[in-house]
Design an enzyme around this catalytic site. Structure first.
Site, PDB file in Angstrom:
ATOM      1  N   LYS A 164      87.644 -32.278 -27.045  1.00 40.51           N
ATOM      2  CA  LYS A 164      88.727 -32.026 -26.480  1.00 40.51           C
ATOM      3  C   LYS A 164      90.041 -32.614 -26.708  1.00 40.51           C
ATOM      4  O   LYS A 164      90.030 -33.543 -27.355  1.00 40.51           O
ATOM      5  CB  LYS A 164      88.962 -32.401 -24.683  1.00 40.51           C
ATOM      6  CG  LYS A 164      89.925 -31.648 -24.652  1.00 40.51           C
ATOM      7  CD  LYS A 164      89.849 -31.395 -22.595  1.00 40.51           C
ATOM      8  CE  LYS A 164      90.134 -32.604 -21.620  1.00 40.51           C
ATOM      9  NZ  LYS A 164      91.643 -33.997 -22.226  1.00 40.51           N
ATOM     10  N   GLU A 195      96.258 -27.834 -18.395  1.00 42.56           N
ATOM     11  CA  GLU A 195      97.102 -29.074 -17.272  1.00 42.56           C
ATOM     12  C   GLU A 195      98.121 -28.434 -16.422  1.00 42.56           C
ATOM     13  O   GLU A 195      99.370 -28.150 -17.104  1.00 42.56           O
ATOM     14  CB  GLU A 195      97.140 -30.666 -17.808  1.00 42.56           C
ATOM     15  CG  GLU A 195      97.037 -31.273 -17.365  1.00 42.56           C
ATOM     16  CD  GLU A 195      97.205 -32.416 -17.525  1.00 42.56           C
ATOM     17  OE1 GLU A 195      96.098 -32.775 -18.055  1.00 42.56           O
ATOM     18  OE2 GLU A 195      96.904 -34.139 -17.070  1.00 42.56           O
TER      19      GLU A 195
HETATM   20  O1  KIV Z   1      91.331 -37.878 -20.226  1.00 44.95           O
HETATM   21  C1  KIV Z   1      91.826 -37.047 -18.902  1.00 44.95           C
HETATM   22  O2  KIV Z   1      91.630 -37.159 -17.737  1.00 44.95           O
HETATM   23  C2  KIV Z   1      91.897 -35.065 -19.115  1.00 44.95           C
HETATM   24  C3  KIV Z   1      92.500 -34.821 -17.917  1.00 44.95           C
HETATM   25  C4  KIV Z   1      92.897 -33.418 -17.806  1.00 44.95           C
HETATM   26  C5  KIV Z   1      90.830 -34.461 -16.460  1.00 44.95           C
HETATM   27  O3  KIV Z   1      91.741 -35.064 -19.855  1.00 44.95           O
END
Ligand code: KIV
Length: 263
Positions: free
Chosen positions: A112, A181
């Site tokens: 991500k 988010e």
């Molecule tokens: O690191 C994290 O907890 C996230 C949140 C968006 C859940 O990226």
């Protein structure tokens, strides 16, 4: 067999909501997947909840590799998504690939990356070379100093337009999922309807394909002010497993998040 990105896409196509929780160690990895969680996110929020840091900025690639290995060893069914920590995806697509490859070797099924259209080339570079990417837009905690705090994003017409454009560009570049988010629920709904790939919401209302919370938050372990999008599932459960099972049930049925958890 471990859940794949294809499985998640199929769930999204069939209208089945996807449950996601953050996870940082082997014991919780097993408990969460046995309680029905589809995706374990090794989030850089470990900087806050495990390391006691104020922000996620001090988290290193080595930290993420270590916790990814722990989660991968402890689980066999759930899909594993891993955050690229601050400073590991910003230099160049080539450098990002090298860093992401370490996470994939440690057991990630997808990385991500925080960032909007600025990440287009990087996401194209990684996905063309075999690394699935989830793009993270809206409130990006790694940019907290630039944003001036943890604030809801996309509230003005022009910001909302930019976020929708970013989502479309990132999907075209190859992103396999999109996390939003702290964005207005109506905007998240519009983006989810526009995209083919699954969207993951946190503080993004009830119309995303998937929902995520930080594990410690949903277990009622938080210091300081509780964000509006958090629900403490321990309040009505006798055990951690029961709390997680209830979370999964509520995500799947659409009960969580409720209107009161959105912006
Ligand atoms: O690191 C994290 O907890 C996230 C949140 C968006 C859940 O990226």
């Amino acid at each position: 067999m471990r859940t794949t990105l294809r499985t998640l896409q199929r769930m999204c196509d069939n209208g089945e909501r996807i449950s996601v929780l953050t996870c940082y160690d082997a014991s919780f990895a097993l408990l969460l997947e046995n309680s029905g969680v589809d995706v374990l996110l090794v989030g850089d929020s470990l900087g806050n909840v495990l390391q006691g840091e104020e922000t996620t900025l001090p988290v290193t690639l080595d930290d993420m590799v270590y916790h990814t290995r722990c989660v991968a060893r402890g689980s066999s069914k759930a899909f594993i998504m891993v955050d690229m920590p601050f400073g590991t995806s910003q230099i160049s697509p080539e450098n990002t690939f090298e860093n992401a490859a370490e996470l994939m070797a440690a057991g990630a099924n997808m990385v991500k990356i925080e960032g909007g259209h600025i990440m287009t080339e990087t996401i194209r570079f990684l996905t063309q070379r075999g690394i699935p990417v989830c793009a993270h837009i809206g409130l990006m905690p790694q940019s907290v100093h630039l944003l001036g705090g943890y604030k809801v994003q996309g509230k003005t017409h022009s910001q909302a337009k930019r976020l929708l454009e970013d989502a479309v560009i990132l999907e075209k570049a190859g992103a396999g999922m999109l996390l939003m988010e702290a964005v207005p629920s109506t905007l998240a709904k519009k983006i989810t309807k526009t995209l083919v790939i699954p969207t993951i919401g946190i503080g993004a209302g009830r119309n995303c394909s998937a929902q995520v919370l930080v594990l410690y938050d949903m277990l009622g372990i938080y210091s300081g002010k509780k964000s509006r999008f958090i629900k403490n599932f321990m309040v009505s459960a006798d055990s951690i497993s029961e709390a997680v099972e209830n979370y999964v049930k509520e995500v799947k049925s659409g009960k969580f998040p409720g209107l009161e958890h959105g912006f």
